[in-house]
Write a protein that holds these residues in place. Structure first.
Motif, PDB file in Angstrom:
ATOM      1  N   PRO A   9      -4.927  -2.294  12.578  1.00 35.17           N
ATOM      2  CA  PRO A   9      -6.112  -2.746  11.390  1.00 35.17           C
ATOM      3  C   PRO A   9      -6.452  -1.049  10.243  1.00 35.17           C
ATOM      4  O   PRO A   9      -6.337  -0.202  11.059  1.00 35.17           O
ATOM      5  N   SER A  10      -7.080  -1.604   9.666  1.00 37.91           N
ATOM      6  CA  SER A  10      -7.528  -0.850   8.616  1.00 37.91           C
ATOM      7  C   SER A  10      -9.022  -0.448   9.365  1.00 37.91           C
ATOM      8  O   SER A  10      -9.197  -0.797   9.879  1.00 37.91           O
ATOM      9  N   PHE A  11      -9.112   0.817   8.766  1.00 40.05           N
ATOM     10  CA  PHE A  11     -11.106   1.399   8.873  1.00 40.05           C
ATOM     11  C   PHE A  11     -11.853  -0.038   7.891  1.00 40.05           C
ATOM     12  O   PHE A  11     -12.835  -0.204   9.412  1.00 40.05           O
ATOM     13  N   LEU A  42     -11.195   2.299   2.290  1.00 41.53           N
ATOM     14  CA  LEU A  42     -11.458   2.525   3.942  1.00 41.53           C
ATOM     15  C   LEU A  42     -10.025   1.771   4.536  1.00 41.53           C
ATOM     16  O   LEU A  42     -10.038   1.443   5.547  1.00 41.53           O
ATOM     17  N   GLY A  43      -9.463   2.291   3.716  1.00 40.47           N
ATOM     18  CA  GLY A  43      -7.514   1.634   3.755  1.00 40.47           C
ATOM     19  C   GLY A  43      -7.152   2.250   4.456  1.00 40.47           C
ATOM     20  O   GLY A  43      -5.718   1.229   5.327  1.00 40.47           O
ATOM     21  N   ASP A  44      -7.035   3.305   5.738  1.00 33.01           N
ATOM     22  CA  ASP A  44      -6.061   4.025   6.454  1.00 33.01           C
ATOM     23  C   ASP A  44      -6.313   3.510   7.522  1.00 33.01           C
ATOM     24  O   ASP A  44      -6.990   2.522   7.726  1.00 33.01           O
ATOM     25  N   THR A  45      -5.477   3.237   8.637  1.00 34.34           N
ATOM     26  CA  THR A  45      -5.074   2.348   9.594  1.00 34.34           C
ATOM     27  C   THR A  45      -5.763   3.383  10.910  1.00 34.34           C
ATOM     28  O   THR A  45      -5.929   4.547  11.009  1.00 34.34           O
ATOM     29  N   ALA A  46      -6.305   2.390  11.017  1.00 35.10           N
ATOM     30  CA  ALA A  46      -7.214   2.912  12.502  1.00 35.10           C
ATOM     31  C   ALA A  46      -6.714   3.461  13.814  1.00 35.10           C
ATOM     32  O   ALA A  46      -7.045   4.343  14.196  1.00 35.10           O
ATOM     33  N   TRP A  47      -5.493   2.457  14.442  1.00 36.95           N
ATOM     34  CA  TRP A  47      -4.764   2.454  15.376  1.00 36.95           C
ATOM     35  C   TRP A  47      -3.617   1.866  14.800  1.00 36.95           C
ATOM     36  O   TRP A  47      -3.430   1.131  13.900  1.00 36.95           O
ATOM     37  N   LYS A  62       0.716  -1.014  -0.052  1.00 39.84           N
ATOM     38  CA  LYS A  62      -0.075   0.110  -0.038  1.00 39.84           C
ATOM     39  C   LYS A  62       0.898   1.076  -0.066  1.00 39.84           C
ATOM     40  O   LYS A  62       1.832   1.258   0.607  1.00 39.84           O
ATOM     41  N   ALA A  63      -0.136   2.133  -0.270  1.00 39.90           N
ATOM     42  CA  ALA A  63       0.999   3.485  -0.555  1.00 39.90           C
ATOM     43  C   ALA A  63       1.516   3.721   0.837  1.00 39.90           C
ATOM     44  O   ALA A  63       1.259   4.093   1.844  1.00 39.90           O
ATOM     45  N   THR A 110     -10.327  -9.397   5.198  1.00 47.15           N
ATOM     46  CA  THR A 110     -10.186  -8.315   4.617  1.00 47.15           C
ATOM     47  C   THR A 110      -9.443  -7.557   4.445  1.00 47.15           C
ATOM     48  O   THR A 110      -8.466  -8.002   3.549  1.00 47.15           O
ATOM     49  N   PHE A 111      -8.362  -8.400   5.452  1.00 46.35           N
ATOM     50  CA  PHE A 111      -6.358  -7.847   5.183  1.00 46.35           C
ATOM     51  C   PHE A 111      -5.910  -8.539   3.989  1.00 46.35           C
ATOM     52  O   PHE A 111      -5.683  -7.997   3.106  1.00 46.35           O
TER      53      PHE A 111
END
Lengths: 112, 276
Positions: B242-244, B211-216, A87-88, B199-200
């Motif tokens: 995890p991602s969102f 929603l691929g950004d890291t949630a925490w 991923k980016a 999902t991962f």
């Protein structure tokens, strides 16, 4: 049951179609694992862009190309090659390793 | 030897916990042990096959075969676990009463057992394939000195089996009439965690990109790769980054399982107070 399996297969076939098309048009970097070292051990990539790493394993033994930092975990059988999607990345340094010999066999990716 | 032991044990943790929970969840269903044993044997055979075809699987679907394969079998496991919970909700009360005719329980429990045997098989298969590959690598590279490593690997397997036994025995300490509730909740969390893992893999394959950004990021506090991290990863689906989307799928799976279980549960009746 059969229905379910069929549906799963169809879903799988559908979702893979776009992947086939997309895998080709992004940058792929080659890394070769030979003995206990990756070559190159240090990879520079542009930040903010999804890319691929082609990992070729020249050893007889299987390896697991893994990174906690950029979340990849893929088995590479002996004398074969895999394509890992990354991923980016935000600018920074990221480590990767062969999980089967994690202490010795490591490398770094710098995103900038 | 210690390194091999640790690597193998680490891989066995997930399968070990799953087997322990499933054993406890099906304790009063006649013939469950046999089904679970089938699941384990099937999983071991399956891991050898996966190991042999590792290269072919990886190269399938233009290089994302491994991810899609993992996502697919995880999805099957989630469906099976959900189905088991729903089934348990609608029949659990009869099964909980161990005085009921055992044969009836067997006949009714068979389908649910098949589902759980499949889950056990999948858990063993996923971890097993890596162990097979790792041990195979040791044998072909180290030859003679590989023996100590193999012994380490074997001890790792034994420890994993011990973890199964410990989970099982621990759960058995719970009074029988609560056991179903406890194992149902555990299975719901297990299923939600597996759904997030699936999902991962889909994210890694590039199939889903929303929603691929890291949630925490709690990897500095509790790494997912540490022993405790792995145990929590299996039991409640803990992830250190995890991602969102994973988070959403996780919560969604829990909600769906909860709603389905409620929808299929028989109308609540006043439970008589029982001596145990």
């Amino acid at each position: 049951m059969l229905c379910l399996r069929g549906a799963l297969l169809c879903a799988l076939a559908l979702v893979t179609l776009p992947v086939v098309a997309r895998a080709e048009d992004q940058t792929a970097y080659q890394i070769v694992l030979k003995g206990k070292a990756f070559a190159p051990e240090h990879l520079k990539v542009p930040a903010g862009k999804t890319f691929f790493i082609k990992v070729r394993n020249d050893n007889d033994a299987p390896a697991e190309f893994e990174s906690k930092d950029f979340k990849v975990e893929k088995i590479v059988a002996g004398h074969s090659e895999i394509l890992a999607r990354v991923k980016a990345l935000k600018p920074g340094t990221y480590t990767f390793f062969d999980d089967y010999q994690a202490d010795e066999t490591r490398g770094i990716i710098t995103a900038e | 030897m210690l390194a091999a032991l640790i690597i193998v044990f680490r891989e066995v943790v997930e399968a070990g916990l799953v087997v322990g929970i499933v054993l406890a969840a099906t304790r009063s269903v006649g013939g469950s042990r046999l089904w679970i044993a089938f699941g384990i044997v099937g999983g071991v055979l399956g891991s050898c096959l996966v190991a042999i075809f590792a290269s072919a699987i990886a190269n399938a679907f233009s290089g994302v075969g491994q991810e899609l394969f993992n996502a697919a079998i995880l999805a099957v496991a989630v469906v099976m676990l959900t189905w088991h919970n729903v089934w348990m909700a609608s029949h659990g009360r009869e099964l909980a009463n161990e005085l009921k005719a055992a044969s009836e329980a067997v006949a009714r429990g068979r389908k649910s057992l098949l589902a759980l045997a499949l889950v056990v098989g999948i858990a063993v298969l996923r971890e097993g394939a890596e162990i097979v590959l790792f041990l195979y690598g040791i044998v072909i590279t180290d030859g003679g000195s590989g023996l100590a490593l193999l012994l380490g690997g074997f001890l790792g397997l034994v420890l994993g089996g011990g973890l199964s036994a410990l989970t099982y025995l621990g759960l058995l300490r719970i009074p029988a009439r609560h056991l179903f509730k406890v194992t149902s909740v555990m299975i719901a969390f297990l299923a939600a965690g597996l759904a997030a893992q699936a999902t991962f893999f889909l994210e890694q394959a590039g199939v889903v990109e929303i929603l691929g950004d890291t949630a925490w990021d709690t990897s500095a506090i509790l790494s997912e790769k540490s022993l405790l991290g792995r145990v929590l990863h299996t039991l409640v689906g803990y992830s250190d980054q995890p991602s969102f989307l994973q988070l959403l799928v996780y919560l969604g799976a829990l909600l769906v399982i909860y709603l389905l279980t409620r929808a299929f549960a028989p109308a609540p009746t006043v439970e008589p107070v029982r001596q145990s």
